[in-house]
Design an enzyme around this catalytic site. Structure first.
Site, short mmCIF file in Angstrom:
data_model
loop_
_atom_site.label_atom_id
_atom_site.label_comp_id
_atom_site.label_asym_id
_atom_site.label_seq_id
_atom_site.Cartn_x
_atom_site.Cartn_y
_atom_site.Cartn_z
N ILE A 1 0.99 -1.11 -0.07
CA ILE A 1 0.07 0.01 0.00
C ILE A 1 0.85 1.39 -0.03
CG2 ILE A 1 -2.19 -1.17 1.05
CD1 ILE A 1 -1.09 -0.13 3.75
N ASP A 2 0.30 2.33 -0.42
CA ASP A 2 1.16 3.56 -0.50
C ASP A 2 1.76 3.90 0.71
OD1 ASP A 2 0.53 3.70 -3.12
OD2 ASP A 2 -1.36 4.97 -3.10
N LYS A 3 2.74 4.89 0.62
CA LYS A 3 3.54 5.41 1.78
C LYS A 3 2.46 6.04 2.73
CE LYS A 3 6.67 9.28 2.82
NZ LYS A 3 7.66 10.48 2.09
N ARG B 1 -7.33 5.87 -5.64
CA ARG B 1 -7.00 7.26 -5.67
C ARG B 1 -7.31 7.70 -7.23
NH1 ARG B 1 -0.80 7.67 -3.57
NH2 ARG B 1 -1.15 9.78 -3.91
#
Length: 309
Positions: free
Chosen positions: A142-144, A243
């Site tokens: 998953i993204d930062k 997103r």
């Protein structure tokens, strides 16, 4: 022969008045802001053809920014004693609740402080080797700036099983997201292919060029007028999928300065997105297991702002 990479960005209106180090760290999200600042100071960044060495330089719409990214150094990933929020663990699988701001695996400018560094310290050599030395045990990411649940494989058998479940879309992945504007419907599905943005190779976009099918199911949890709290369920798992899809239907995530407004009134700490529910069939026992973690405190604080304006 040098393998330096050059990235070119055309600044949009949303970047106007924003510091160059902040904009570039958003566009190159796997590189830390401090690393971007060092590249600026070394003269690796130009604005409209002129070298820019000030990290505080504020950009204007229409400017062209170029950055030279040096060839990555040979990585030796070291174990680091970083606290882990362990949700479940056995001999095959580790489930952790990743905090916002932590990168999953090392990359240019982020050679330490990642989830992989922490997992190596916790597990030692008891991790799958399928994804190599940079991503030991990492099945998905998953993204930062997305918080929430991740599964990690502690051996190759577990890795192969979990990867197969991901490929056949049988993993349960439900996220909570705060988005802009009021969604008029109670639920819906975005079925739109995602690939690299033809105009900016570090962003993803709904596009027909070199894209893969992407499906996100969403439903409204709460409405606040200017904002809506939604649950998003991933059928597929493309990079930045939620997103990109929510921005595509004109409801970008609050805090997302890559796919939403560059000036965020509620938070500049990253997108309000939390991987709340994760479910899979255990690789060894065949039992279906499901885990859930509540919204982190920073997400809750933003919700308080919209609930009590």
């Amino acid at each position: 022969m040098s393998k330096d990479e050059k990235y070119t960005f055309l600044m949009e209106e949303e970047s106007s008045g924003i510091r160059i180090d902040r904009v570039l760290s958003l566009l190159l999200e796997e590189s830390s802001r401090s690393y971007i600042q060092k590249l600026i100071e070394k003269g690796n960044v130009t604005v409209d053809g002129h070298v820019c060495t000030s990290k505080k330089y504020k950009l204007s719409a229409g400017q062209q920014v170029e950055l030279i990214m040096p060839e990555p150094q040979a990585l030796s990933v070291e174990p680091e004693d970083i606290p882990l929020d362990i949700v479940y663990e056995d001999e095959d699988v580790l489930v952790v609740n990743k905090p916002r701001g932590m990168v999953v695996h090392p990359a240019a400018g982020n050679y330490s402080g990642t989830l992989v560094n922490a997992v190596l310290h916790h597990c030692g050599d008891r991790l799958s080797s399928i994804n190599g030395v940079i991503r030991p045990g990492i099945v998905h990411r998953i993204d930062k700036d997305t918080s929430g649940l991740l599964m990690i494989a502690k051996n190759n058998m577990a890795h192969e099983s979990l990867s197969a479940q991901l490929a056949e879309h049988s993993i349960t992945r439900r996220y909570t997201a705060l988005v802009y504007h009021n969604l008029t419907e109670d639920e819906g599905t975005v079925d739109a292919p995602i690939g690299r943005d033809p105009k900016n190779r570090l962003r993803m976009a709904v596009t027909s060029q070199n894209a893969k099918r992407a499906v996100t199911h969403w439903k409204v949890l709460e409405r606040y007028g200017k904002y809506t709290l939604v649950e998003a369920r991933l059928e597929t798992g493309r990079t930045h999928q939620i997103r990109v899809h929510m921005a595509y239907i004109h409801h970008p995530l609050v805090g997302d300065m890559v796919y939403g407004p560059k000036k965020q009134p509620l938070t500049e700490d990253g997108q309000m997105l939390h991987a709340r529910v994760l479910g899979f069939v255990h690789p060894r026992t065949g039992e279906y297991m499901e885990f859930e973690r509540p919204l982190p405190s920073d997400f809750q604080a933003v919700l308080q702002k919209v609930r009590n304006p």
